[in-house]
Motif scaffolding. Structure first.
Motif, PDB file in Angstrom:
ATOM      1  N   SER A  97      41.800  26.370  33.869  1.00 17.75           N
ATOM      2  CA  SER A  97      41.480  27.031  35.124  1.00 17.75           C
ATOM      3  C   SER A  97      42.757  27.572  35.735  1.00 17.75           C
ATOM      4  N   LEU A 108      39.561  21.174  41.843  1.00 19.95           N
ATOM      5  CA  LEU A 108      39.826  20.803  40.459  1.00 19.95           C
ATOM      6  C   LEU A 108      39.362  19.378  40.195  1.00 19.95           C
ATOM      7  N   VAL A 156      39.247  29.274  42.317  1.00 19.60           N
ATOM      8  CA  VAL A 156      39.599  28.770  40.992  1.00 19.60           C
ATOM      9  C   VAL A 156      38.816  29.570  39.955  1.00 19.60           C
TER      10      VAL A 156
END
Length: 249
Positions: A97, A108, A156
């Motif tokens: 990512s 995350l 992201v």
């Protein structure tokens, strides 16, 4: 029956002791080291290779094992600059990512390794190592991120697998400064040192050249026993490697 890693290692050790005539290509404990991204690049960092042909290092990185809410603060304390590349801690998982802003870092999912993204012209070099043989191919990678793009983007972005055979850049019409392969003497020295330090003979390196430089290289990943079918002339190279093992016994 599920066998623990520790028990598996003992079984392999006992088998090697009982059958010294069997050739072990690479020891399991050495393989395990490159399956964990926390330890994977340590030997490259320790080597800190620099010679007239170039300098080889690793991106600044940080390991996050728990609590995603702590990531922004940890990134600031470690001095990592945005954007940030996030990779699973276990190297068998290849998705990655790219986080553009500090707030998105909390999205995350640990455990993972965070690497400072380095602009590299959207091309990486896959360096295949089979014993003493070295083969290099170009692959398309993540595109560069300008300061303007960084200020305009947030969130992201997830990439299932950036580099693969379908993304070959060997025949692409690239800027010569981006397409030029790393110097052969530099790669030979790097491969020789890592074979010794890692204790492995079958692996590859993902290497990038920092955009705007001629000789600043970074190893961003090490893969054990990669897809050698994607390597040019792999049949001959691998056959020669196995024959050399037989002759050396």
């Amino acid at each position: 029956m599920i066998v623990s890693y520790h028990l598996f290692m003992l079984l392999v050790k006992d088998y090697r002791n009982a059958h010294p005539e069997v050739t072990v290509l690479d020891p399991p404990d050495a393989i395990q080291q490159v399956h964990n991204r926390q330890s994977m690049l340590q030997d490259v960092a320790d080597l800190n290779l620099s010679d007239p042909y170039g300098k080889v290092g690793v991106p600044k990185q940080l390991v996050i094992k728990t609590d995603p809410s702590s990531i922004p603060d940890a990134v600031n304390k470690a001095g990592l600059r945005l954007p940030i590349v996030a990779k699973p801690l276990i190297a068998k998982l290849h998705e990655l990512s790219l986080a553009y802003d500090e707030f998105s870092l909390q999205k995350l999912e640990p455990p993972l390794v965070l690497q400072e993204f380095i602009n590299h012209g959207g091309v990486l070099f896959k360096v295949y190592i089979v014993g003493e043989a070295i083969k290099v191919v170009r692959r398309f990678s993540l595109p560069d991120v300008s300061k303007r793009e960084l200020s305009r983007n947030a969130g992201v972005y997830r990439f299932p697998r950036v580099s693969c055979a379908a993304a070959s850049a060997d025949e692409a019409d690239l800027d010569p400064c981006i397409a030029e392969l790393p110097p052969r003497p530099l790669l030979e020295r790097l491969a020789r040192e890592l074979r010794r330090r890692l204790g492995l003979r079958l692996f590859n390196l993902d290497i990038i050249r920092e955009h705007g430089t001629q000789d600043h290289y970074y190893v961003i990943d090490i893969n054990y026993f990669p897809g050698y079918g994607k390597m040019p002339e792999y049949e001959h190279i691998f056959t020669d490697f196995l024959l050399s093992l037989v002759k050396s016994k």
